[in-house]
Design a protein around this motif. Sequence first.
Motif, PDB file in Angstrom:
ATOM      1  N   ASP A  58       0.805  -1.214   0.000  1.00 16.77           N
ATOM      2  CA  ASP A  58       0.000   0.000   0.000  1.00 16.77           C
ATOM      3  C   ASP A  58       0.846   1.276   0.000  1.00 16.77           C
ATOM      4  O   ASP A  58       0.315   2.368   0.203  1.00 16.77           O
ATOM      5  N   ARG A  59       2.141   1.134  -0.227  1.00 11.31           N
ATOM      6  CA  ARG A  59       3.018   2.300  -0.197  1.00 11.31           C
ATOM      7  C   ARG A  59       3.212   2.857  -1.602  1.00 11.31           C
ATOM      8  O   ARG A  59       3.238   2.102  -2.575  1.00 11.31           O
ATOM      9  N   PRO A  60       3.364   4.174  -1.716  1.00 10.56           N
ATOM     10  CA  PRO A  60       3.448   4.791  -3.039  1.00 10.56           C
ATOM     11  C   PRO A  60       4.810   4.595  -3.701  1.00 10.56           C
ATOM     12  O   PRO A  60       5.814   4.320  -3.041  1.00 10.56           O
ATOM     13  N   ARG A  61       4.803   4.758  -5.003  1.00 10.90           N
ATOM     14  CA  ARG A  61       6.035   4.780  -5.792  1.00 10.90           C
ATOM     15  C   ARG A  61       6.509   6.231  -5.827  1.00 10.90           C
ATOM     16  O   ARG A  61       5.792   7.128  -6.283  1.00 10.90           O
ATOM     17  N   VAL A  62       7.727   6.479  -5.339  1.00 16.84           N
ATOM     18  CA  VAL A  62       8.170   7.845  -5.058  1.00 16.84           C
ATOM     19  C   VAL A  62       9.395   8.206  -5.897  1.00 16.84           C
ATOM     20  O   VAL A  62      10.350   7.428  -6.004  1.00 16.84           O
ATOM     21  N   ALA A  63       9.359   9.402  -6.475  1.00 17.37           N
ATOM     22  CA  ALA A  63      10.518   9.969  -7.169  1.00 17.37           C
ATOM     23  C   ALA A  63      11.033  11.146  -6.355  1.00 17.37           C
ATOM     24  O   ALA A  63      10.318  12.117  -6.130  1.00 17.37           O
ATOM     25  N   ARG A  64      12.269  11.033  -5.915  1.00 19.54           N
ATOM     26  CA  ARG A  64      12.910  12.160  -5.239  1.00 19.54           C
ATOM     27  C   ARG A  64      13.830  12.838  -6.241  1.00 19.54           C
ATOM     28  O   ARG A  64      14.754  12.213  -6.785  1.00 19.54           O
ATOM     29  N   ILE A  65      13.563  14.103  -6.528  1.00 22.52           N
ATOM     30  CA  ILE A  65      14.308  14.795  -7.569  1.00 22.52           C
ATOM     31  C   ILE A  65      14.729  16.184  -7.103  1.00 22.52           C
ATOM     32  O   ILE A  65      14.126  16.773  -6.210  1.00 22.52           O
ATOM     33  N   GLN A  66      15.777  16.666  -7.733  1.00 18.90           N
ATOM     34  CA  GLN A  66      16.157  18.069  -7.633  1.00 18.90           C
ATOM     35  C   GLN A  66      15.918  18.684  -9.003  1.00 18.90           C
ATOM     36  O   GLN A  66      16.191  18.054 -10.031  1.00 18.90           O
ATOM     37  N   THR A  67      15.395  19.891  -9.035  1.00 23.90           N
ATOM     38  CA  THR A  67      15.032  20.504 -10.310  1.00 23.90           C
ATOM     39  C   THR A  67      15.636  21.894 -10.441  1.00 23.90           C
ATOM     40  O   THR A  67      16.008  22.532  -9.458  1.00 23.90           O
ATOM     41  N   GLY A  68      15.711  22.343 -11.673  1.00 24.09           N
ATOM     42  CA  GLY A  68      16.098  23.706 -11.974  1.00 24.09           C
ATOM     43  C   GLY A  68      15.260  24.198 -13.130  1.00 24.09           C
ATOM     44  O   GLY A  68      15.133  23.515 -14.154  1.00 24.09           O
ATOM     45  N   LEU A  69      14.647  25.348 -12.985  1.00 27.54           N
ATOM     46  CA  LEU A  69      13.758  25.891 -14.005  1.00 27.54           C
ATOM     47  C   LEU A  69      14.382  27.160 -14.571  1.00 27.54           C
ATOM     48  O   LEU A  69      14.639  28.115 -13.844  1.00 27.54           O
ATOM     49  N   SER A  70      14.636  27.157 -15.898  1.00 27.96           N
ATOM     50  CA  SER A  70      15.275  28.311 -16.523  1.00 27.96           C
ATOM     51  C   SER A  70      14.797  28.431 -17.958  1.00 27.96           C
ATOM     52  O   SER A  70      14.851  27.452 -18.726  1.00 27.96           O
ATOM     53  N   ASP A  71      14.307  29.617 -18.308  1.00 32.24           N
ATOM     54  CA  ASP A  71      13.862  29.903 -19.674  1.00 32.24           C
ATOM     55  C   ASP A  71      12.861  28.872 -20.183  1.00 32.24           C
ATOM     56  O   ASP A  71      12.915  28.439 -21.340  1.00 32.24           O
ATOM     57  N   GLY A  72      11.968  28.478 -19.298  1.00 26.91           N
ATOM     58  CA  GLY A  72      10.922  27.555 -19.695  1.00 26.91           C
ATOM     59  C   GLY A  72      11.364  26.116 -19.843  1.00 26.91           C
ATOM     60  O   GLY A  72      10.585  25.263 -20.300  1.00 26.91           O
ATOM     61  N   GLU A  73      12.602  25.815 -19.431  1.00 29.65           N
ATOM     62  CA  GLU A  73      13.126  24.453 -19.504  1.00 29.65           C
ATOM     63  C   GLU A  73      13.334  23.919 -18.089  1.00 29.65           C
ATOM     64  O   GLU A  73      13.857  24.620 -17.220  1.00 29.65           O
ATOM     65  N   LEU A  74      12.944  22.662 -17.867  1.00 27.69           N
ATOM     66  CA  LEU A  74      13.083  22.037 -16.554  1.00 27.69           C
ATOM     67  C   LEU A  74      14.237  21.046 -16.579  1.00 27.69           C
ATOM     68  O   LEU A  74      14.239  20.103 -17.378  1.00 27.69           O
ATOM     69  N   SER A  75      15.223  21.273 -15.722  1.00 26.26           N
ATOM     70  CA  SER A  75      16.311  20.313 -15.530  1.00 26.26           C
ATOM     71  C   SER A  75      15.959  19.417 -14.354  1.00 26.26           C
ATOM     72  O   SER A  75      15.395  19.884 -13.352  1.00 26.26           O
ATOM     73  N   ILE A  76      16.305  18.134 -14.451  1.00 33.20           N
ATOM     74  CA  ILE A  76      15.873  17.154 -13.451  1.00 33.20           C
ATOM     75  C   ILE A  76      17.047  16.260 -13.078  1.00 33.20           C
ATOM     76  O   ILE A  76      17.707  15.683 -13.947  1.00 33.20           O
ATOM     77  N   TRP A  77      17.302  16.126 -11.776  1.00 35.32           N
ATOM     78  CA  TRP A  77      18.316  15.214 -11.256  1.00 35.32           C
ATOM     79  C   TRP A  77      17.653  14.292 -10.237  1.00 35.32           C
ATOM     80  O   TRP A  77      17.203  14.747  -9.172  1.00 35.32           O
ATOM     81  N   PRO A  78      17.544  13.000 -10.512  1.00 37.74           N
ATOM     82  CA  PRO A  78      16.930  12.076  -9.554  1.00 37.74           C
ATOM     83  C   PRO A  78      17.938  11.573  -8.530  1.00 37.74           C
ATOM     84  O   PRO A  78      19.152  11.505  -8.805  1.00 37.74           O
ATOM     85  N   PHE A  79      17.431  11.207  -7.360  1.00 32.29           N
ATOM     86  CA  PHE A  79      18.264  10.643  -6.307  1.00 32.29           C
ATOM     87  C   PHE A  79      17.580   9.404  -5.747  1.00 32.29           C
ATOM     88  O   PHE A  79      16.460   9.493  -5.239  1.00 32.29           O
ATOM     89  N   PRO A  80      18.226   8.242  -5.840  1.00 27.73           N
ATOM     90  CA  PRO A  80      17.619   7.019  -5.308  1.00 27.73           C
ATOM     91  C   PRO A  80      17.331   7.140  -3.816  1.00 27.73           C
ATOM     92  O   PRO A  80      18.161   7.638  -3.052  1.00 27.73           O
ATOM     93  N   LEU A  81      16.171   6.680  -3.409  1.00 24.40           N
ATOM     94  CA  LEU A  81      15.781   6.780  -1.999  1.00 24.40           C
ATOM     95  C   LEU A  81      16.622   5.885  -1.102  1.00 24.40           C
ATOM     96  O   LEU A  81      16.781   6.170   0.087  1.00 24.40           O
ATOM     97  N   THR A  82      17.108   4.790  -1.659  1.00 29.56           N
ATOM     98  CA  THR A  82      17.788   3.793  -0.834  1.00 29.56           C
ATOM     99  C   THR A  82      19.295   3.890  -0.908  1.00 29.56           C
ATOM    100  O   THR A  82      19.990   3.007  -0.396  1.00 29.56           O
ATOM    101  N   ASP A  83      19.819   4.935  -1.534  1.00 30.56           N
ATOM    102  CA  ASP A  83      21.263   5.129  -1.526  1.00 30.56           C
ATOM    103  C   ASP A  83      21.778   5.118  -0.090  1.00 30.56           C
ATOM    104  O   ASP A  83      21.125   5.649   0.813  1.00 30.56           O
ATOM    105  N   PRO A  84      22.948   4.531   0.153  1.00 33.70           N
ATOM    106  CA  PRO A  84      23.510   4.626   1.501  1.00 33.70           C
ATOM    107  C   PRO A  84      23.922   6.063   1.783  1.00 33.70           C
ATOM    108  O   PRO A  84      24.148   6.853   0.874  1.00 33.70           O
ATOM    109  N   GLY A  85      24.024   6.398   3.025  1.00 28.49           N
ATOM    110  CA  GLY A  85      24.498   7.722   3.377  1.00 28.49           C
ATOM    111  C   GLY A  85      23.435   8.592   3.996  1.00 28.49           C
ATOM    112  O   GLY A  85      22.244   8.307   3.950  1.00 28.49           O
ATOM    113  N   TYR A  86      23.900   9.701   4.572  1.00 30.33           N
ATOM    114  CA  TYR A  86      22.992  10.531   5.353  1.00 30.33           C
ATOM    115  C   TYR A  86      22.066  11.386   4.502  1.00 30.33           C
ATOM    116  O   TYR A  86      21.084  11.929   5.004  1.00 30.33           O
TER     117      TYR A  86
END
Length: 399
Positions: free
Chosen positions: A234-262
Motif C-alpha cells: 500500500d506504499r506509493p512509488r516515489v521519485a525524489r528529484i532536484q530541479t532547476g527551471l530556466s527559460d521555460g526548460e526544466l532540468s531534473i536530477w533524480p536521487f535514489p531513496l535507498t542510496d547509503p548515506g545521510y
Amino acid sequence: MSDDDTRTAAAPTRREYVKYGGAVIGGGILAGCTGSETGDEGEPEEDGDGDSYSVTMSPAGEITLEHPPERVFTNLVHHADMALALGHGDSITALYAPQNFGPLYDLFLERLEDVSTEWTDLPNSWNIDKEHLYELNNDLHLADPAYMTVMDSLDRDDIDEISENISPWFGNSYSDSHREPPEAWADDYEYYTLWEIFEKVAAVFQEEQRYQELTAVRTDLLSEIETNLPPETDRPRVARIQTGLSDGELSIWPFPLTDPGYEQAHLRPLGAEDAFADTEAYSEIDLEALVEADPDVMLITHAMGANSDFVETKEFLENDPVARTIPAVENDRVYPMAIRYGGPIAHLFQLEMGAKELYPEQFGEWPRYDGGAYPELPESEQLFDRQRVADIINGDTEQ
C-alpha cells in the motif's frame, strides 16, 4: 609567497601559544591530526593531565582540544546544523552559501521557540582561500579536509598548514551518499551515518547530554513512523528529484531513496517504493524519463529557502502536456523537501514532512506549501515535540 603567508609563518602558532603558556585568541585549541583510531566511538578520551580531550573521526583522525571551540568554520551545512543543535550556532564564522542556507534554517527555526541563527551574512566558505582562513582564526574547522581539497583554493599542503598553524579539521562529507573521496584520501576514508557524525561533533563540543536528548527525540519519531507504516503493498512509488527551471526548460536530477548515506536518512525509514532505484545519483534525466518512472509521489528537494522555485516548478509540471500525465502531478502529489544534506534539526523536520507527504492517512496531511516558513502544524498533528527540541538546544536538558 604573499606577505600574509610570510607573516603567519613567522609568528608563533596556536599550538606554540598553548605549549608555552601565551594568550590564545578565541578558544585555546591544542590541535593534532594524527590519524589515530582511539576514541572512535565519539566519546572524548581524556589525556593524562585531565585538561584536554581527544576525539577521532575519519578523515581527519584524532584531534585534541583544551576546551570546546568558540569560533568554528563550517562548509557543508550538516556540520553547522550539528553545532546549532548542540547550542553552539553562534560559534559559526563561515558557511557554504549562507545567503541561501541562513534563510532556509530560519524557516525551520520559526517552529522552535527562542532558537535562532545569524548565518545569512557570514562569509561564504566555498572556495575560501588560505589567507582568509588565517584571518578568521578559528578554534576548529568543522569541515571535511578531503572535501575542502576539491575546491580550487586549497590543496593537501594547505590543509596540513592550517591544521598545524591555526586549528584542526574535523568533519565528514562523503558519507552523504558514500561517494569516493579524492584519491589522496581514499585508502583510509570511513563512512558514517548522520547520527554517528553528530555523536562525534557532540564530543568535540562536550555536549553529550544534548546529543543524547536529541537522540531520544529521534528514536521516538522513528518508532512512531515504523509502527504506523502501511503494508508495503500500500506504499506509493516515489521519485525524489532536484530541479532547476530556466527559460521555460526544466532540468531534473533524480536521487535514489535507498542510496547509503545521510542524504537519504530522512527518507529510508519511510520505506516507499523507489521510482529511481537503479539510477545513479547526480545524473541528469529528461522529462520523458520522469514520465517513464511513473511516480505516485514526487518529492522536490531544495524546495524551501531563498532560492527555491518550488511553486514555479509545480506550476510548470501541472501545465506541461507531457508532465501532467504523471500520476503524482495528476493527483496533486508533488511535494517539497527542504534540503538534501541537512543535519539533525533538518532531519527531524524532514522525517515528519516526508511521513505526512507519503502517508497522509497514517500521519495526517501535509498542508499545501507555497513558500515561507515550515508550516505551523496543530500540536495534535506534530510527530515530534517542538518545545522539547527547543529546550534541548537552549540547554534545558533532562538530568
